[in-house]
Design an enzyme around this catalytic site. Structure first.
Site, PDB file in Angstrom:
ATOM      1  CD  GLN A 120      77.442  99.168  18.131  1.00  0.00           C
ATOM      2  OE1 GLN A 120      78.617  99.468  17.904  1.00  0.00           O
ATOM      3  NE2 GLN A 120      77.651  97.553  17.430  1.00  0.00           N
ATOM      4  CB  SER A 123      81.731  96.971  24.007  1.00  0.00           C
ATOM      5  OG  SER A 123      81.918  97.190  22.491  1.00  0.00           O
ATOM      6  CB  SER A 155      80.405 107.090  19.330  1.00  0.00           C
ATOM      7  OG  SER A 155      80.067 106.281  18.144  1.00  0.00           O
ATOM      8  CD  GLU A 238      81.083  97.902  14.743  1.00  0.00           C
ATOM      9  OE1 GLU A 238      81.732  96.312  14.850  1.00  0.00           O
ATOM     10  OE2 GLU A 238      81.613  98.784  15.535  1.00  0.00           O
ATOM     11  CD  GLU A 371      95.341  92.497  18.315  1.00  0.00           C
ATOM     12  OE1 GLU A 371      94.297  93.363  18.878  1.00  0.00           O
ATOM     13  OE2 GLU A 371      96.692  92.585  18.176  1.00  0.00           O
TER      14      GLU A 371
END
Lengths: 401, 381, 401, 381
Positions: A120, A123, A155, A238, A371
């Site tokens: 994936q 990010s 990953s 996810e 958060e």
């Protein structure tokens, strides 16, 4: 209480029968796993809620655990599937929802059998919690796109054949609106995968540099500019996966620490006893909460407890591993191995206390920080009003970076 | 360690029971009325209790032939949740849970009392200090001699309005459980921290009691009553916590400071998210405790079921006590000034939550009890 | 390191000498307290940093503790001053900073001697943490103002002669700009004081209703519309007061709970022991922090730890009293007295455990909530950026209420 | 309970010392260089240690006639703060604190060793496990017979680079403290959780040691060394916590997500405010521990001063350990992904903080020790 969804003529017992018939034809003891899985896909028993011909039977999603349990009962448990977590868990549902018929035909089956591994590319160093701020650029060039940028925390990138990728195709509109979603061939020229070492010493993840990587437009998932909406489908999937089986009491790290307590009387102090009991109680509460969620899912009533389960898991892992080190005293001052290496698939619970402590620090960052999870619970579950937003109506290129 | 996987969901019947209890309380006993009532002479709302009897709440776990609902402790737990949510000043815990569980376990000798409890005609109290934990030794505060009971028990829950006292006492024959008409005892109400739940010191000065269980039976009945009480108290605590969370979410959505609802401030949001997570976990733990308590009462249940009931009850007390207190404390803080006033009913919940955390054993005592049950032995002092 | 401020010729030893001379002339054993204080005011020994003629000598503020300590050493400790906390702590510095010469001459001396009691009319039901949102209206009417509104959480209002008051004089400008500061005569017509009962059962505070109360313009402190700036001076002085003496170990509630532990072995469990020790450590840390602040103040280097001290005080009181109730078990299920009454000045530590628990809940709300204190520390001490503000540039009348 | 009010401020001299240590470390050993160093063969930075010797850090509490600075443990504590702030890989704690304190207490027999330590010529290590708490019994891992020492001590801090080992051992005459050349021992470095602080297992197989204290003197010297170590370790922990707080404040002020610095989000602000409060409190506690340790070493100090030093050292370990760990953990979390990478030096602080929390006794052990000192007796198990 529940009304019958489409495909419901396939109830649990009908599916168990199909599994039994399938296993009668394909003996799991003698059939090669790849062959077995390919046949299972063709029989619609891969994901029963997927359409026929695409691994499924159009049955209710809630019946998948029934099928998995039945295969297991009859002697088939696939092995070596750890590398498929992104493909099975995130790419497949997204391809199903947004892929063209050609894409579905091309990718779903080898993804399921494990022939092709996925990762994936989401990010970025500057876009973590705020994924929509991503800056990897994709520029249209004839019937293809040219993609450049840097992705991080990937990953499996070093083993993957394909990636799901989000990139910015229009920097002149607000950030959520200028994103497009692609399937990226990891063997394409310009894809540069580098191991990303983490605080444990080893490297589970990668940084992926994309340098003018060409992606054919036929590899786009969903419309140009619609990538944020497509990514929502991926991200919804996810979370801590809730398995088909109840988790046993003391199943996680709490079992490790309780074991130390039982086996090594010399570590015992009254203060540690109290701390251990508090965590034991919290771990058991978290286990029961997950079990309750599992029972809800089993009757087709998913609850919002999913993000809470991920939150509790990371908090508990961190606290329990912190206690484990203190319990071990002098032994807790040591570590097993700082060597820069790729992890060898050793089970987390079996690693050293120091590793537990350090690795669990990532639990509250990866896959949605604690958060962000709290924001989600506050706004989506409790309905608390959102904060004033300063980034919603500004063109991406004008946002502070 | 093996454990049976219990049903942690609510059944349709349970949701119906919840709805009818909630609607009755909203109608007859909103928190504002409870607040008005707590400084009157009669805190216990007997009229409300009769109404609850009308919908079967007073005799949920009793068999139908005694006028009960023939339900299980799972249903009782749902009622307890709603009564906690309403800080209802009725003797549910003292009479319909603690005393009822002791009488039920005592067997057929207590059928008369149980029938009257089920109909709401009378209420009972279990004459042990409300702070007693399930694992405590059989109490020796009351002595029996020649069929007469003498002794004082402090802080008995729901005793002020009780008609019958179920009294553990020790005599020449060892431990016994006695049914004593309240009229034969001196029942002195004490000032309770929980304004909505009356406590009394009960003195027996030669009262006559009817022996309903003796020896090991009496010990088992008392222990079962306290374990059941601990499990159901946790359901009540869940109701308190849920009310506090809901009230605070509502308040912070509408209370404006600095030009925006205070619930839009991220620090407030995160605290309420933490609380919601804790309440969700409490719900799973409470359902587990209720199911385990119910399973232990089923025909054919044995030592394993009894042990699981004790473990789950202690787990629930160890976990949910803190959640309810935290929820009530956060509610006071996030309501700001108004939460510190007498006129807002929030303090009733704070006092209930903190008292419940002490009742039937503190979290600390239950953690110690768990340590014994799950083989995590104490350290040498 | 410090440069000599004005009035610094008055050093500590010179001040000690002045106190000694004063006490030689006014024997504290035989002089009436009121007379003694009036003379002390006239001698400039009330607040040495105030100007001469107004209770002071223009000396450095840091020398006041020296004077107080010297008076105490020589046998003078005033009694019955609890009712003067608002007057001495908040009204006096504000009147000094913003009052006209007439106002200073009129109010400072009787305020100091205790002849006149003061209260503070600041908070409102709709303006707590956001004090600047206050809605009490003051409308100019000739040489006076007509004031209407509701104030809340007013201690001492039922005993006070005067109040410091903030009111809105211009609703058409942003909220901080339309406020004016007044001195309000509490015996004026239209001032209605009602006891405000709190969760402990008693009423320490009041609600004050103002119904067309006339305040002469000569009672205005500072310019019209400048009230917010004036109020800052008042609020700067509202914090946990740091006394002139070190606080002893186990000085507060922790001493009460430690005492229970020592005297009643039957309450002891290992878990409570650990909890008690944790709080003992935290209480001692808080005590030392306050002591360090006191030492800093004594050498004229105040630190930002003041608001932190108030924060820690309330948190500790709440946690310790919570533990106290659990330690007491069955006794913790009872309360002393719910009667609606005015408190009789019983020392906090000597009240029941239930009272400790309930009363301390107010500590984190009154005088600045813990949330506001954290904001202050984050923004003013750590320099973290402020949040987006939606209320700064909007006319008060247009704000959501 | 009476206590002397200690000076909790920093003197001008102390601030000057702080400035010079900080500036040296910023120049010669920024965190990035430390990170590069930790995977080399020689973690201990002997060149840096020599530079620190140049500004007097190696012999702060030693008298001037031995080449020391003639300062007090208050100054050592300031140096420890700065060395913690820089996660400096130098043997300050092992050599200049623990071994030095033991040698100083042993008296004139150790003047030779002390002189070499002060000049930075050599370093020493105290041969006890780094996890030892001050109140532990005198260790019996090493036995003395006929002047020869035999035994193994695991996890000795700063042993890999030490020239001299100060070894507690038990022989026919009872407890003794011995000075042993490191060359006579087998020193096997172990993999340390704290990458910047080497530990080694020390084996003595008939090494000859010079007896420097025996009997009660040896016991007192060892105890004093561990108490001093605990007090100064807390100063190091304060430095770690302060660095973590400062780094996180800086990061959250500049890291932008959702169009604004993440430090403008209220939940982040409140957490950093909580951390700042904790660090401020830690500073007061650390100053108190340092002052009490210094006072106990002054001429004329007696049992009362020794007791206050022990109490304050345990208080500091009980309080500051948690603060440093919390600060480092919050730093990792609030740095997000980058805080989880090896390339950012933050993990050095996390590992230091967690190791320090175990070193010289966990907070838990120190709370138990405090209980004994302040008369809060343990419960029966």
């Amino acid at each position: 209480m529940t009304t019958a969804p489409a495909g419901a003529s396939l109830d649990a017992s009908a599916l168990r029968q199909r599994v039994a018939d399938f296993v009668a034809e394909h003996d799991p003891q003698t059939t090669d796993q790849h062959e077995f899985l390919a046949a299972r896909f063709d029989a619609g028993l891969a994901w029963v809620h997927f359409p026929e011909g695409e691994g499924g039977l159009g049955a209710p999603r809630a019946l998948q655990p029934v099928v998995d349990a039945e295969f297991e009962r009859l002697g088939f448990t696939p092995v070596g599937r750890e590398g498929l977590v992104i493909g099975l868990g995130m790419a497949a549902p997204t391809i199903l929802a947004f892929g063209t018929p050609e894409q579905r035909a091309r990718y779903l089956k080898p993804l399921y059998t494990g022939e092709e591994i996925w990762c994936q590319l989401f990010s970025e160093p500057g876009a973590g919690s705020d994924l929509a701020a991503l800056g990897t650029r994709a520029v249209r060039d004839g019937d293809a796109w040219t993609v450049s940028g840097q992705k991080v925390w990937t990953s499996l990138a070093h083993r993957a054949d394909f990636a799901i990728l989000v990139a910015r195709t229009d920097p002149d509109v607000p950030k959520h609106k200028g994103i497009t979603y692609f399937i990226c061939d990891m063997s394409a020229e310009g894809v540069d995968v580098r191991a990303l070492r983490q605080i444990t010493g080893e490297a589970e993840f990668n940084e992926v540099y994309l340098n003018d990587v060409r992606i054919p437009d036929s590899q786009r998932l969903g419309a140009a500019g619609e990538g944020w909406r497509v990514a929502q489908t991926t991200l919804m999937n996810e979370r801590v996966s809730i398995g088909g089986h109840p988790e046993p009491r003391e199943g996680g790290l709490i079992g490790v620490v309780s074991g130390i307590w039982r086996e090594r009387p010399e570590v015992r102090t009254p203060g540690l006893h109290d701390a251990l009991l508090r965590l034991w109680v919290e771990a058991e509460a978290a286990r029961l909460t997950k079990e309750r969620l599992r029972q809800q899912l089993a009757i087709g009533q998913p609850g919002p407890e999913g993000s809470a389960a991920k939150f509790s898991f990371s908090r508990l892992n961190q606290e329990i591993s912190g206690l484990e080190l203190e319990m071990l005293g002098g032994e807790g001052l040591t570590y097993d191995d700082w060597t820069f290496r790729r992890p060898e698939g050793v089970e987390f619970a079996k690693r050293s206390a120091g590793f537990h402590y350090l690795r669990s620090k990532g639990n509250s960052i990866e896959g949605g920080t604690s958060e962000i999870l709290r924001n989600i619970i506050a706004e989506r579950v409790l309905g608390l009003p959102s904060e004033p937003r300063v980034d919603k109506d500004v063109a991406w290129k004008d946002l502070p970076k | 360690m093996s454990e049976k996987q219990l049903d942690l969901l609510y059944s349709e019947v349970e949701e119906e029971l919840r709805a009818s209890v909630r609607s009755l309380l909203e109608d007859k006993s909103p928190p504002e009325s409870v607040l008005a009532r707590v400084e009157s002479d009669q805190v216990t709302d007997t009229a409300l209790w009769k109404e609850l009897a009308g919908i079967g709440v007073t005799g949920l776990p009793l068999p139908e032939e005694l006028g009960g609902a023939g339900a299980s402790l799972r249903e009782s737990a749902v009622a307890a949740e709603e009564l906690g949510r309403g800080v209802a000043p009725v003797p549910f815990l003292g009479s319909a849970v603690l005393a009822t569980a002791a009488l039920l376990e005592a067997g057929a000798q207590a059928d008369g009392e149980l029938g009257a409890l089920a109909s709401g005609e009378s209420t009972a109290a279990l004459a042990v200090p409300f702070a007693s934990a399930p694992g405590s030794a059989f109490p020796e505060a009351v002595r029996e001699q020649d069929g007469r009971l003498r002794g004082t028990v402090g802080g008995v829950v729901d005793a002020p309005a009780a008609d019958v006292l179920v009294v553990p006492a020790v005599g020449g024959q060892g431990p016994g459980l006695y049914a004593v008409p309240a009229a034969e005892a001196r029942v002195a109400t004490v000032v309770s921290l929980d304004l909505t739940r009356p406590l009394a010191d009960v003195s027996l000065e030669g009262a006559s009691g009817r022996l309903i269980a003796s020896g090991a039976d009496a010990e088992r009945a008392l222990r079962r009553a306290l374990v059941t009480g601990a499990a159901l108290l946790s359901a009540e605590q869940l109701g308190v916590a849920q009310w506090a969370l809901d009230a605070t979410v509502d308040y912070t959505r509408t209370r404006t400071q600095f030009g925006r609802p205070i619930g839009s401030f991220q620090a407030i949001k995160h605290r309420l998210a933490d609380l919601w997570i804790a309440v969700s976990q409490a719900r799973a733990v409470v359902r587990s405790a209720a199911s385990a308590a119910a399973a232990a009462g089923e025909p054919g249940a044995g030592a394993q079921e009894a042990a699981e009931a004790e473990l789950n009850a202690s787990l629930a007390q160890a976990f949910v006590s803190g959640v309810a207190v935290k929820a009530a404390e956060e509610a006071v803080q996030l309501h700001g000034g108004i939460g510190f006033t007498w006129e807002h009913p929030l303090h009733l919940y704070l006092k209930r939550a903190k008292s419940d955390a002490i009742a039937l054993g503190t979290a600390d005592r239950h953690r110690l009890a768990l340590a014994g049950m799950v083989d995590l032995p104490a350290a040498p002092a």
